[in-house]
Design an enzyme around this catalytic site. Structure first.
Site, PDB file in Angstrom:
ATOM      1  N   GLU A  86       0.807  -1.222   0.000  1.00  0.00           N
ATOM      2  CA  GLU A  86       0.000   0.000   0.000  1.00  0.00           C
ATOM      3  C   GLU A  86       0.846   1.281   0.000  1.00  0.00           C
ATOM      4  O   GLU A  86       0.539   2.227   0.701  1.00  0.00           O
ATOM      5  CB  GLU A  86      -0.921   0.020   1.234  1.00  0.00           C
ATOM      6  CG  GLU A  86      -1.893  -1.141   1.271  1.00  0.00           C
ATOM      7  CD  GLU A  86      -2.672  -1.230   2.568  1.00  0.00           C
ATOM      8  OE1 GLU A  86      -3.857  -1.567   2.507  1.00  0.00           O
ATOM      9  OE2 GLU A  86      -2.109  -0.982   3.655  1.00  0.00           O
TER      10      GLU A  86
HETATM   11  C1  TNX Z   1      -4.613  -3.928   4.767  1.00  0.00           C
HETATM   12  S1  TNX Z   1      -3.217  -5.855   3.277  1.00  0.00           S
HETATM   13  C2  TNX Z   1      -3.346  -3.707   5.256  1.00  0.00           C
HETATM   14  C3  TNX Z   1      -3.192  -3.154   6.592  1.00  0.00           C
HETATM   15  C4  TNX Z   1      -4.511  -2.912   7.273  1.00  0.00           C
HETATM   16  C5  TNX Z   1      -5.462  -4.050   6.940  1.00  0.00           C
HETATM   17  C6  TNX Z   1      -6.765  -3.972   7.651  1.00  0.00           C
HETATM   18  C7  TNX Z   1      -1.993  -5.134   3.893  1.00  0.00           C
HETATM   19  C8  TNX Z   1      -0.721  -5.695   3.608  1.00  0.00           C
HETATM   20  N1  TNX Z   1      -2.181  -4.042   4.633  1.00  0.00           N
HETATM   21  O1  TNX Z   1      -2.444  -1.950   6.527  1.00  0.00           O
HETATM   22  O2  TNX Z   1      -4.286  -2.864   8.636  1.00  0.00           O
HETATM   23  O3  TNX Z   1      -5.686  -4.051   5.566  1.00  0.00           O
HETATM   24  O4  TNX Z   1      -7.535  -5.108   7.447  1.00  0.00           O
END
Ligand code: TNX
Length: 494
Positions: A300
């Site tokens: 992300e």
């Molecule tokens: C996605 S998927 C994230 C996290 C969040 C989570 C909440 C991923 C690698 N990162 O930053 O905490 O969703 O469900």
């Protein structure tokens, strides 16, 4: 005439047997003790016999004997031995009316056998059974997000106890994020002096000293669990950026962050200082970590341009790999074609892959690595349950039932990714909405039992077979004082 008498006798016997059976069932369901014949994760093979072996007064012999909880002696009726020819981590367990024999080729296998014995034991009586068992995947992980909310050492130890029973052998600690930096780094002390003072919705945060972290590593090791530390870069870095202005391209430190948005922070990619920082952090984390892996996040990174992301991943992974560990990254890291050989991808898209996710994940395999499966719609333990919104998030295809967490096959998600390319399965729990370890347990259990079975047991398990074993497991959780959600999907035993 004789025939009629015989028929009447048969009917009478059947009727009597039915009465006895009904009585037994009634008895069983009114007594508040687990029926001890079932194990989660489901063993490769298990054949139960009649009766039990009484462990009260029994003594244990052999490697890991003390972990049975029984008195240890040179001769005992509970015998553990390094023997046989099971695959690594596998074991055989034989309970007869005279004793118990556990054999494995390694200590991890003996430990797994002891966990099965515990599940087969109620009130010191172990079910007579013969089990042959070994794991489907080498890597069976749980992940705890200690960044969004901080969990102290005692809480992490409790989670280690919880997952050890289910034969998990890795605990991934998500140590850094926008809301907090949770591990002492001597060469960059403000990371914790400033970056650990916050968490979601305030309340103080916290961090692990090096001694704390080592205590966790050692406690995990005593439970045959390896810690995988994650330092999430280049995004998810507001806590670090708030501690060190020099890590920001504009030289200005942002304020602390206690919300739950993602994707707004980035290390300064062109700045050499960024890589000095990362080199120091990775060196110190590696010094504290005996396990083979370090996780560098990479997810992300929405505030980093594509070109910057690729430049960063190439440089950051190369310098991190110099410290001698195998790297793990969330699947976006597979956008890079310059990963150190053997880098492992962690897939977090859905059981039906979203745009780009399959390709990025396959990129790790092309570069000589393997993959850990954590599809968010079935493996993310922080997704809400359908019937309660007390905790959790709902972004990954809505709420997640226990049955959904159970009914998926890691080898059926991405074309070209079968068991040979999979290192294993991991069940992450993110803590935006979870403040205490009780909250964590409520969201994790019982779904994490489903994930344990996906990670350990042969493919092809059915909900119809799993559900009654889960009901029995619920009684064990009751006995251990583990908080769990009594989902209406399961006929819990009162
Ligand atoms: C996605 S998927 C994230 C996290 C969040 C989570 C909440 C991923 C690698 N990162 O930053 O905490 O969703 O469900």
């Amino acid at each position: 005439m004789k025939r009629i008498v015989a028929l009447i006798v048969v009917i009478a016997v059947l009727a009597a047997a039915t009465v006895v059976t009904v009585l037994l069932i009634q008895n069983g369901s009114t007594m508040n003790t687990p029926s001890a014949a079932s194990v989660i994760p489901r063993p490769v093979s298990q054949v139960n016999g009649d009766g039990t072996f009484d462990l009260s007064g029994a003594k244990a012999t052999g490697p890991l004997a003390e972990l049975t909880g029984l008195p240890v002696s040179d001769e005992g009726s509970v015998v553990l031995a390094i023997a046989g020819d099971h695959p690594a981590g596998g074991y055989s367990l034989e309970v007869t009316s005279d004793g118990v024999q556990i054999e494995a080729v390694d200590e991890a296998g003996l430990f797994a056998g002891i966990q099965s014995l515990k599940q087969l034991t109620v009130d010191n009586a172990a079910q007579v059974t013969t089990i042959d068992d070994y794991p489907r995947y080498e890597y069976r992980g749980a992940m705890l997000d200690v960044a969004r909310h901080f969990f102290d050492v005692a809480s992490v130890k409790r989670y280690i106890d919880d997952i050890a029973l289910l034969k998990f052998n890795y605990l991934h600690l998500h140590l850094t994020d926008d809301q907090g930096w949770r591990l002492q780094i001597d060469s960059w002390p403000a990371l914790t002096e400033i970056g650990a003072s916050t968490q979601v919705n305030g309340g103080g945060g916290g961090f692990y000293t090096k001694a704390d972290y080592t205590e966790i590593v050692e406690y995990a090791a005593a439970n045959y669990i390896t810690i995988v530390p994650e330092i999430d870069v280049p995004g998810h870095t507001n806590a670090a950026l708030s501690a060190y202005p020099e890590l920001n391209c504009d030289g200005v430190a942002p304020g602390p962050y206690e919300g739950i948005e993602v994707g707004f922070s980035s290390l300064c990619i062109p700045n050499d200082r960024t890589y000095e920082f990362l080199d120091d952090v990775v060196r110190e984390v590696v010094e504290l970590t005996p396990g083979p892996y370090i996780h560098l996040g990479g997810d992300e990174s929405l505030a980093t341009t594509d070109a910057d992301f690729l430049a960063f991943i190439a440089r950051a992974t190369a310098l991190a790999a110099e410290h001698g560990k195998t790297l793990i990254g969330w699947h976006e890291m597979g956008r890079s074609e310059e990963l150190p050989p053997g880098t492992i991808g962690q897939y977090w898209s859905f059981t039906t892959p979203q745009e780009g996710a399959a390709e990025h994940t396959l990129s790790f395999v092309k570069q000589g690595g393997s993959v850990i499966m954590s599809p968010a719609d079935v493996a993310y333990l922080d997704m809400q349950y359908p019937d309660t919104s007390e905790f959790g998030l709902v972004w990954a295809n809505g709420p997640t039932t226990v049955q959904e967490a159970y009914e998926w096959d890691p080898a059926q998600i991405i074309d070209g990714l079968g068991d040979a390319q999979l290192l294993g399965v991991e069940a992450p729990i993110w803590s935006e909405t979870l403040v205490t370890i009780d909250d964590v347990e409520f969201m994790a259990f019982p779904r994490i039992a489903a994930l344990a079975e996906v990670a350990w047991s042969p493919a092809g398990g059915t909900w119809a077979d799993f559900e009654p074993r889960l009901a029995t497991f619920g009684q064990r959780l009751d006995g251990l004082g583990v908080n769990y959600y009594r989902t209406p999907e399961v006929s819990w035993i009162e």
